[in-house]
Design a protein around this motif. Structure first.
Motif, PDB file in Angstrom:
ATOM      1  N   MET A  53      68.928  61.495  45.472  1.00 55.60           N
ATOM      2  CA  MET A  53      67.540  61.689  44.749  1.00 55.60           C
ATOM      3  C   MET A  53      67.533  61.424  43.391  1.00 55.60           C
ATOM      4  O   MET A  53      68.591  61.430  42.734  1.00 55.60           O
ATOM      5  CB  MET A  53      67.346  63.265  44.627  1.00 55.60           C
ATOM      6  N   THR A  90      65.359  59.983  48.280  1.00 60.82           N
ATOM      7  CA  THR A  90      64.755  61.366  48.717  1.00 60.82           C
ATOM      8  C   THR A  90      63.558  61.793  48.032  1.00 60.82           C
ATOM      9  O   THR A  90      62.903  62.152  48.231  1.00 60.82           O
ATOM     10  CB  THR A  90      65.980  62.405  48.948  1.00 60.82           C
ATOM     11  N   ILE A 145      60.387  62.871  49.949  1.00 65.40           N
ATOM     12  CA  ILE A 145      60.122  64.235  50.065  1.00 65.40           C
ATOM     13  C   ILE A 145      58.750  64.536  49.846  1.00 65.40           C
ATOM     14  O   ILE A 145      58.064  65.599  50.634  1.00 65.40           O
ATOM     15  CB  ILE A 145      61.071  65.099  49.219  1.00 65.40           C
ATOM     16  N   ARG A 146      57.823  63.798  49.293  1.00 61.83           N
ATOM     17  CA  ARG A 146      56.461  63.900  49.171  1.00 61.83           C
ATOM     18  C   ARG A 146      55.702  64.404  50.653  1.00 61.83           C
ATOM     19  O   ARG A 146      54.779  64.990  50.574  1.00 61.83           O
ATOM     20  CB  ARG A 146      55.636  63.005  48.733  1.00 61.83           C
ATOM     21  N   PHE A 163      57.068  65.507  53.174  1.00 67.20           N
ATOM     22  CA  PHE A 163      57.625  66.642  54.266  1.00 67.20           C
ATOM     23  C   PHE A 163      56.791  67.731  54.375  1.00 67.20           C
ATOM     24  O   PHE A 163      56.102  68.209  53.368  1.00 67.20           O
ATOM     25  CB  PHE A 163      59.138  67.129  53.374  1.00 67.20           C
ATOM     26  N   LEU A 191      60.937  74.049  52.433  1.00 65.39           N
ATOM     27  CA  LEU A 191      62.125  73.721  52.032  1.00 65.39           C
ATOM     28  C   LEU A 191      62.960  74.630  51.073  1.00 65.39           C
ATOM     29  O   LEU A 191      62.394  75.460  50.073  1.00 65.39           O
ATOM     30  CB  LEU A 191      61.597  72.662  50.943  1.00 65.39           C
ATOM     31  N   GLY A 201      63.637  65.645  42.621  1.00 65.37           N
ATOM     32  CA  GLY A 201      62.994  65.715  44.082  1.00 65.37           C
ATOM     33  C   GLY A 201      62.265  66.978  44.365  1.00 65.37           C
ATOM     34  O   GLY A 201      61.260  66.595  45.195  1.00 65.37           O
ATOM     35  N   TYR A 202      62.894  68.005  44.001  1.00 69.21           N
ATOM     36  CA  TYR A 202      62.180  69.224  44.471  1.00 69.21           C
ATOM     37  C   TYR A 202      60.747  69.432  43.819  1.00 69.21           C
ATOM     38  O   TYR A 202      59.810  69.575  44.449  1.00 69.21           O
ATOM     39  CB  TYR A 202      62.947  70.390  43.687  1.00 69.21           C
ATOM     40  N   ALA A 211      58.169  67.663  46.038  1.00 72.65           N
ATOM     41  CA  ALA A 211      57.735  68.125  47.534  1.00 72.65           C
ATOM     42  C   ALA A 211      56.549  68.994  47.306  1.00 72.65           C
ATOM     43  O   ALA A 211      56.061  69.437  46.449  1.00 72.65           O
ATOM     44  CB  ALA A 211      59.079  69.125  47.552  1.00 72.65           C
ATOM     45  N   LYS A 219      58.122  75.848  49.081  1.00 80.58           N
ATOM     46  CA  LYS A 219      59.367  75.589  48.935  1.00 80.58           C
ATOM     47  C   LYS A 219      60.224  76.386  47.995  1.00 80.58           C
ATOM     48  O   LYS A 219      59.348  77.367  47.304  1.00 80.58           O
ATOM     49  CB  LYS A 219      59.404  74.285  47.905  1.00 80.58           C
TER      50      LYS A 219
END
Length: 116
Positions: A3, A36, A40-41, A43, A47, A66-67, A70, A74
């Protein structure tokens, strides 16, 4: 892992996954396709992210980058004394009772058969 692999280009730490190429600059042109934080967008699942605040391999700043990208249900679980691997010594027991227990419950709930 992987990431924000180009973080050093922005003046901060980068995550594990050190792109290399014989051609200067080529690795940084290719890295976004494997980063990642970019992937991850899309996904669509749930999460659950754990990050160690003293992890030097996958720094928390990269994990959070990265988080933040998303776009799904999550949750993030930072742990102050977790290096790259699971904590050891005096921090192990507390981590097992909190973060690891939550992670195990998430996995068990996610994998449980769904009733109609």
């Amino acid at each position: 892992a992987m990431m924000d692999m180009g973080g050093d280009l922005a003046g901060h730490n980068k995550s594990w996954g050190n792109p290399k190429s014989e051609e200067p600059g080529l690795a940084y042109k290719i890295a976004p396709y494997y980063d990642t934080a970019n992937l991850i967008r899309n996904f669509k699942g749930k999460l659950w992210v754990e990050c160690g605040l003293i992890d030097k391999t996958c720094p928390a700043s990269c994990v959070f980058s990265g988080y933040n990208m998303a776009n799904c249900e999550k949750s993030i679980h930072p742990y102050p004394y977790r290096p790259h691997g699971e904590p050891t010594g005096r921090y192990r027991e507390e981590w097992e009772k909190t973060i690891k227990a939550e992670r195990t419950k998430f996995i068990d709930d996610y994998l449980a058969p769904k009733s109609n």
